[in-house]
Design an enzyme around this catalytic site. Structure first.
Site, mmCIF file in Angstrom:
data_model
loop_
_atom_site.group_PDB
_atom_site.id
_atom_site.type_symbol
_atom_site.label_atom_id
_atom_site.label_comp_id
_atom_site.label_asym_id
_atom_site.label_seq_id
_atom_site.Cartn_x
_atom_site.Cartn_y
_atom_site.Cartn_z
ATOM 1 N NE ARG A 118 62.307 57.437 46.546
ATOM 2 C CZ ARG A 118 61.326 57.958 47.277
ATOM 3 N NH1 ARG A 118 61.394 59.203 47.710
ATOM 4 N NH2 ARG A 118 60.251 57.231 47.553
ATOM 5 C CB THR A 404 56.994 66.508 47.659
ATOM 6 O OG1 THR A 404 56.952 65.212 48.279
ATOM 7 C CG2 THR A 404 57.817 66.404 46.401
ATOM 8 C CG ASP A 444 57.702 56.927 49.939
ATOM 9 O OD1 ASP A 444 56.712 57.138 50.657
ATOM 10 O OD2 ASP A 444 58.215 57.808 49.214
#
Length: 585
Positions: A118, A404, A444
């Site tokens: 991430r 994604t 996010d």
């Protein structure tokens, strides 16, 4: 700039691909209940194989992965080769400028590992990053494009670490197919052509405009063949020099330059931020469901927890043998409860104490007891899981977008990979550097650092922190501990519902992987019950409203890529809503 080359060959290649992978839906889709549980796309059987298989979001990526397997590579090798091609042919979804989560199953060692690639916030990031002069959160769409939304990319570091543990082919060899396609040209797919046209010229940075649009500002047409020699050069540098070539030197400097000099929302990333990035191996999250063990990615992704929690809360109910309003109501209620806890508690575990009790069987039984089979429970409050050493964090209204991709692989030795990779929104931050797009993953995070009661939000922005995700690469094991399913999906926070739907369709309703992927989507994220906007959706909405809660149709473009393992066979499926393909031997 787009280069239009070999048009006659391009038309032939795209026509063939269209016939194989993008055929319109046929009339004989599944019909097993009233209202009809409509399916999307082609009514076809899953692809079968005996030894090895790759399912990725574009046929060229699946082929690159399969070539790696045929050359003696491992599941990890195939996933890397496929991902490098996806960064070229599906640049709007994932690539070098983003991050990923990956599960790896080692068949010989009987060991499941999970990897966190991430993105991280720069050292200069503060909880007030997305607040305006009045101290209010800026509008989310305004903060997506530009430099402030870009996190330090993690994909390359994570893939190199996984290769060091589980690769068989030389690292450099895994880039060959992507480099060849970038130099020689690839045909623009229907989805890429549609999305570029839908974005409009002003949405892209000047550098992205130069690549994605022609000199007149027009989007590419289906079948036009384009080259990306800058991407080929970047890949060659990483192939030759490993991750150091990406995280230091010219590439890192160019990333920082693109972020800090962005045409909108200039950012504050430094070369130290990039050079300090590390991927992390973390424990997988596993839960039981009807004799199966469902395993996924733990925090900072909420995907593994929310999928496992939802299924465990549903286990005491009979969901029948086919989708019914009663079954969908139960699934939605369990989803609401899982999302209430997810929104409150889940964030980067290096910054926040995520309660271990979220998976406690007694706690999940208490939460499940709140489900009324006959009546909607409305918006749910988070529970109080045991083993929480930290004060309860504030309410979180974070938004996620669905840019994604998913890669599912199994090799001839039984080793497997489920990887979900992302640059967050379609085309990420719209910043383009050295042939690839940079992510907007920092959006996010919660834009508000605290809730209305002044409690800090777990998923607030902090320096070096990884934003919460819903990515849910998943593996399912049978009662004997044998690998039974490999799956995952794009889709923002709806990923959780897509994975839950697919598992229930295969475990409870007996669907094969292709039927499970094609089945219409439905879910609830602690709000209205959502039904995919397909033919017959209005009847399902009315059926769900009969339980007393709100329901609505929504665009729910999943991208499930599934491999089912059993009976000495592999069965692969790629979601007909996108352009993927299952290929195997």
């Amino acid at each position: 700039m787009l280069r239009y080359i070999r048009p006659s060959l391009a038309i032939g290649l795209i026509a063939t691909a269209t016939a194989l992978f993008w055929t319109p839906a046929s009339a004989d889709t599944l019909s097993r209940a009233a209202p009809e549980p409509a399916s999307v796309g082609v009514a076809r059987a899953p692809v079968e194989a005996d030894r090895q298989m790759v399912v990725a979001a574009h046929p060229l990526a699946s082929l690159a992965g399969l070539r790696a397997l045929r050359n003696g590579g491992s599941a990890a090798d195939a996933a890397i080769a496929a991902m490098m091609v996806l960064g070229l042919v599906e640049p709007q979804s994932a690539g070098l400028g983003g991050g990923a989560f990956l599960l790896h199953w080692d068949e010989e060692a009987r060991a499941l590992t999970s990897w966190d690639g991430r993105e991280t916030a720069p050292a200069a990031a503060t909880p007030e990053r997305f607040l305006n002069a009045e101290g209010k959160p800026d509008p989310w769409p305004q903060m997506v494009p530009g430099g402030l939304s870009v996190g330090v990319p993690g994909l390359v570091a994570m893939l190199h670490d996984v290769h060091a543990e589980h690769g068989k082919l030389p690292w450099a060899r895994l880039f060959d197919d992507a480099i060849g396609l970038a130099n020689g040209g690839f045909g623009v797919s229907p989805r890429l052509a549609m999305l570029v046209a839908g974005m409009g010229e002003d949405a892209f940075s000047p550098q992205a405009q130069d690549y994605f649009l022609d000199p007149d500002g027009a989007a590419p047409l289906l079948g036009q063949v384009i080259e990306n020699q800058a991407y080929a050069d970047t890949l060659q540098r990483i192939a030759d020099g490993g991750p150091e070539a990406f995280y230091s030197g010219e590439i890192a400097e160019d990333i920082v330059g693109a972020v800090t000099n962005a045409w909108r929302n200039p950012g504050d990333m430094t070369t130290d931020d990039i050079g300090n990035y590390r991927a992390i191996e973390r424990p997988a999250v596993c839960g039981d469901y009807r004799g199966y063990k469902i395993c996924g990615m733990g925090p900072p992704s909420s995907g593994g927890l929310a999928v496992a929690m939802t299924l465990r809360m549903l286990e005491r109910f009979d969901l029948g043998k086919t989708p019914t309003p009663e079954a969908l109501h139960l699934i939605g209620e369990a989803g609401n409860l899982a999302f209430a806890d997810r929104n409150r508690y889940v964030a980067d575990p290096d910054f926040v104490t995520v309660p271990a009790g979220l998976m406690n069987p007694d706690y999940l039984a208490e939460r499940s007891a709140l489900i009324d089979p006959a009546k909607a429970g409305g918006v749910r409050e988070p529970g109080n899981p045991p083993a929480s050493a930290a004060p309860s964090p504030g309410r979180d209204g974070t938004k996620e977008a669905p840019g994604t991709t998913q890669v599912s692989v199994i090799d001839a030795d039984g080793n497997a990979v489920s990887m979900t990779a992302s640059i967050e929104s379609a085309f990420g931050s719209r910043l383009f550097v050295r042939g690839f797009l940079l992510n907007n993953e920092l959006t996010d995070f919660s834009f508000a650092p605290a809730d209305a009661e002044g409690r800090p939000i777990a998923n607030r922005v902090e320096a070096g922190k990884r934003p919460r995700s819903s990515m849910a690469p998943t593996m399912v094991f049978d009662e004997n501990g044998k690998l039974a399913m490999i799956l995952g999906s794009p889709g923002g926070s709806r990923i959780i519902g897509y994975v839950v739907k697919a598992i229930i369709a295969m475990v409870d309703w007996g669907y094969d992987p292709q039927a499970a992927a094609a089945l219409f989507n439905f879910a609830s994220r602690n709000g209205p019950f959502e039904v995919e906007d397909v033919t017959g959706a209005d009847r399902w909405v009315a059926a769900m409203e009969a339980f007393g809660g709100p329901a609505k149709t929504a665009d729910m473009t999943s991208g499930l890529n599934i491999i089912a393992v059993g009976g000495g066979k592999l069965a692969g499926a790629s979601d007909p809503r996108r352009e993927g393909a299952a290929m195997g031997d």
